[in-house]
Design a protein around this motif. Sequence first.
Motif, PDB file in Angstrom:
ATOM      1  N   THR A  54       0.820  -1.211   0.000  1.00 39.73           N
ATOM      2  CA  THR A  54       0.000   0.000   0.000  1.00 39.73           C
ATOM      3  C   THR A  54       0.857   1.265   0.000  1.00 39.73           C
ATOM      4  OG1 THR A  54      -0.169  -0.206   2.420  1.00 39.73           O
ATOM      5  CG2 THR A  54      -1.976  -1.100   1.108  1.00 39.73           C
ATOM      6  N   ASN A  55       2.150   1.106  -0.305  1.00 39.66           N
ATOM      7  CA  ASN A  55       3.083   2.239  -0.400  1.00 39.66           C
ATOM      8  C   ASN A  55       3.115   3.086   0.871  1.00 39.66           C
ATOM      9  OD1 ASN A  55       4.068   1.730  -3.023  1.00 39.66           O
ATOM     10  ND2 ASN A  55       2.231   2.641  -3.922  1.00 39.66           N
ATOM     11  N   ASP A  56       3.053   2.408   2.012  1.00 47.09           N
ATOM     12  CA  ASP A  56       3.123   3.134   3.278  1.00 47.09           C
ATOM     13  C   ASP A  56       4.399   3.960   3.396  1.00 47.09           C
ATOM     14  OD1 ASP A  56       0.722   2.132   4.144  1.00 47.09           O
ATOM     15  OD2 ASP A  56       1.574   0.663   5.535  1.00 47.09           O
ATOM     16  N   GLN A  57       5.471   3.457   2.778  1.00 48.90           N
ATOM     17  CA  GLN A  57       6.761   4.142   2.909  1.00 48.90           C
ATOM     18  C   GLN A  57       6.790   5.484   2.186  1.00 48.90           C
ATOM     19  OE1 GLN A  57       6.094   1.670   0.917  1.00 48.90           O
ATOM     20  NE2 GLN A  57       7.307   1.712  -0.967  1.00 48.90           N
ATOM     21  N   LEU A  58       5.798   5.736   1.350  1.00 50.39           N
ATOM     22  CA  LEU A  58       5.732   6.992   0.601  1.00 50.39           C
ATOM     23  C   LEU A  58       4.787   8.002   1.224  1.00 50.39           C
ATOM     24  CD1 LEU A  58       5.625   5.550  -3.042  1.00 50.39           C
ATOM     25  CD2 LEU A  58       7.627   6.272  -1.725  1.00 50.39           C
ATOM     26  N   THR A  59       4.107   7.615   2.285  1.00 48.57           N
ATOM     27  CA  THR A  59       3.134   8.517   2.897  1.00 48.57           C
ATOM     28  C   THR A  59       3.839   9.670   3.603  1.00 48.57           C
ATOM     29  OG1 THR A  59       3.092   7.220   4.944  1.00 48.57           O
ATOM     30  CG2 THR A  59       1.491   6.640   3.227  1.00 48.57           C
ATOM     31  N   PRO A  60       3.163  10.817   3.706  1.00 47.43           N
ATOM     32  CA  PRO A  60       3.780  11.957   4.399  1.00 47.43           C
ATOM     33  C   PRO A  60       4.183  11.632   5.833  1.00 47.43           C
ATOM     34  CG  PRO A  60       1.828  12.653   3.199  1.00 47.43           C
ATOM     35  CD  PRO A  60       1.849  11.159   3.129  1.00 47.43           C
ATOM     36  N   GLU A  61       3.397  10.776   6.488  1.00 47.88           N
ATOM     37  CA  GLU A  61       3.712  10.443   7.875  1.00 47.88           C
ATOM     38  C   GLU A  61       5.040   9.697   7.977  1.00 47.88           C
ATOM     39  OE1 GLU A  61      -0.774  10.652   7.492  1.00 47.88           O
ATOM     40  OE2 GLU A  61       0.872   9.744   6.356  1.00 47.88           O
ATOM     41  N   PHE A  62       5.240   8.723   7.075  1.00 44.88           N
ATOM     42  CA  PHE A  62       6.502   7.984   7.145  1.00 44.88           C
ATOM     43  C   PHE A  62       7.670   8.857   6.696  1.00 44.88           C
ATOM     44  CE2 PHE A  62       9.872   5.158   5.754  1.00 44.88           C
ATOM     45  CZ  PHE A  62       9.979   4.332   6.860  1.00 44.88           C
ATOM     46  N   VAL A  63       7.478   9.613   5.644  1.00 42.02           N
ATOM     47  CA  VAL A  63       8.556  10.470   5.134  1.00 42.02           C
ATOM     48  C   VAL A  63       8.945  11.535   6.164  1.00 42.02           C
ATOM     49  CG1 VAL A  63       9.155  12.122   3.315  1.00 42.02           C
ATOM     50  CG2 VAL A  63       7.985  10.000   2.728  1.00 42.02           C
ATOM     51  N   SER A  64       8.033  11.884   7.047  1.00 41.42           N
ATOM     52  CA  SER A  64       8.370  12.845   8.096  1.00 41.42           C
ATOM     53  C   SER A  64       9.434  12.285   9.035  1.00 41.42           C
ATOM     54  CB  SER A  64       7.122  13.217   8.903  1.00 41.42           C
ATOM     55  OG  SER A  64       6.697  12.133   9.732  1.00 41.42           O
ATOM     56  N   LEU A  65       9.518  10.947   9.125  1.00 39.42           N
ATOM     57  CA  LEU A  65      10.536  10.313   9.959  1.00 39.42           C
ATOM     58  C   LEU A  65      11.768   9.952   9.146  1.00 39.42           C
ATOM     59  CD1 LEU A  65      11.338   9.198  12.716  1.00 39.42           C
ATOM     60  CD2 LEU A  65      10.173   7.062  12.123  1.00 39.42           C
ATOM     61  N   ASN A  66      11.553   9.445   7.939  1.00 40.27           N
ATOM     62  CA  ASN A  66      12.669   9.117   7.051  1.00 40.27           C
ATOM     63  C   ASN A  66      12.439   9.751   5.689  1.00 40.27           C
ATOM     64  OD1 ASN A  66      14.720   8.127   5.512  1.00 40.27           O
ATOM     65  ND2 ASN A  66      14.285   5.967   5.851  1.00 40.27           N
ATOM     66  N   PRO A  67      13.094  10.869   5.402  1.00 39.71           N
ATOM     67  CA  PRO A  67      12.901  11.539   4.113  1.00 39.71           C
ATOM     68  C   PRO A  67      13.369  10.697   2.936  1.00 39.71           C
ATOM     69  CG  PRO A  67      14.716  12.529   5.339  1.00 39.71           C
ATOM     70  CD  PRO A  67      14.031  11.599   6.276  1.00 39.71           C
ATOM     71  N   ASN A  68      14.129   9.637   3.207  1.00 35.49           N
ATOM     72  CA  ASN A  68      14.571   8.731   2.142  1.00 35.49           C
ATOM     73  C   ASN A  68      13.570   7.611   1.897  1.00 35.49           C
ATOM     74  OD1 ASN A  68      16.518   7.979   0.184  1.00 35.49           O
ATOM     75  ND2 ASN A  68      17.374   6.434   1.558  1.00 35.49           N
ATOM     76  N   ASN A  69      12.455   7.653   2.587  1.00 34.91           N
ATOM     77  CA  ASN A  69      11.326   6.714   2.460  1.00 34.91           C
ATOM     78  C   ASN A  69      11.737   5.241   2.367  1.00 34.91           C
ATOM     79  OD1 ASN A  69      11.571   8.114  -0.511  1.00 34.91           O
ATOM     80  ND2 ASN A  69      10.944   5.998  -0.782  1.00 34.91           N
ATOM     81  N   LYS A  70      12.651   4.837   3.240  1.00 35.89           N
ATOM     82  CA  LYS A  70      13.072   3.442   3.315  1.00 35.89           C
ATOM     83  C   LYS A  70      12.890   2.931   4.743  1.00 35.89           C
ATOM     84  CE  LYS A  70      14.734   3.478  -0.934  1.00 35.89           C
ATOM     85  NZ  LYS A  70      14.116   2.698  -2.040  1.00 35.89           N
ATOM     86  N   ILE A  71      12.572   1.635   4.844  1.00 38.27           N
ATOM     87  CA  ILE A  71      12.537   1.030   6.179  1.00 38.27           C
ATOM     88  C   ILE A  71      13.905   0.418   6.451  1.00 38.27           C
ATOM     89  CG2 ILE A  71      10.059   0.577   6.099  1.00 38.27           C
ATOM     90  CD1 ILE A  71      12.317  -2.386   5.804  1.00 38.27           C
ATOM     91  N   PRO A  72      14.260   0.277   7.746  1.00 41.51           N
ATOM     92  CA  PRO A  72      13.493   0.587   8.947  1.00 41.51           C
ATOM     93  C   PRO A  72      13.800   1.991   9.455  1.00 41.51           C
ATOM     94  CG  PRO A  72      15.459  -0.613   9.555  1.00 41.51           C
ATOM     95  CD  PRO A  72      15.491  -0.485   8.045  1.00 41.51           C
ATOM     96  N   ALA A  73      12.966   2.421  10.393  1.00 41.33           N
ATOM     97  CA  ALA A  73      13.203   3.659  11.122  1.00 41.33           C
ATOM     98  C   ALA A  73      12.689   3.447  12.543  1.00 41.33           C
ATOM     99  CB  ALA A  73      12.496   4.831  10.459  1.00 41.33           C
TER     100      ALA A  73
END
Length: 234
Positions: A54-73
Amino acid sequence: MSDLSAFPITQKWPAIHPDRIQLYSLPTPNGVKVSIMLEETGLPYEAHLVSFQTNDQLTPEFVSLNPNNKIPAIIDPNGPGGKPLPLFESGAILVYLAEKTGKFLPADPVQRYTTLQWLMFQMGGVGPMFGQLGFFHKFAGKDIEDKRPRDRYVAETRRLLGVLDKHLTGRQWVMGDDYTIADMATLPWVRSLMQVYEAADLIGINDFSQVLRVLDAFLARPAVQAGLNQPPRN
């Protein structure tokens, strides 16, 4: 109780236990490095599934923690100075957790930097090269008729395995008798070559007996078995 409301990511993945380390991840080779480390250290944590479907890694919420949109964080509510610490990049997280707990990273300067050397070997070589092999052999790249890209990564994967196999000869773990973050970083990628990418025959994994020996010992650890399934897939 810790207040993590200042972090937008908690709006999408609410913290049920905000006093615990918050892990945002998926059981991939990079993701399980951190969940295994958390299990090995015994640090309390709460795992949140970041679904690629569901492309969670691209959501604004996740990108707010990791601007590189990769797990883990992660967010550690009890970071340096008692303040919450957000952190991304699996290698950086492993070093941080090792220093936080005093575990799995030798205190002796020579041994410490040698461990970090092998951690960088994984970050700069094993991960990117094994991942490209997976793409061209198992995932979308397998449909490319020209097999030269795949063969390039097969050759590089075998070269890297050869380096690791030679180094492990006569050693219990990457750092000898001591199990460290270098093992936690590297061995999940070897496992994925075989179990996820289905490339064991392609790369001739049986040529690397020392790697297989250490992988078996790694997978037998209870904390590894637990960490490989965190966060649970829905």
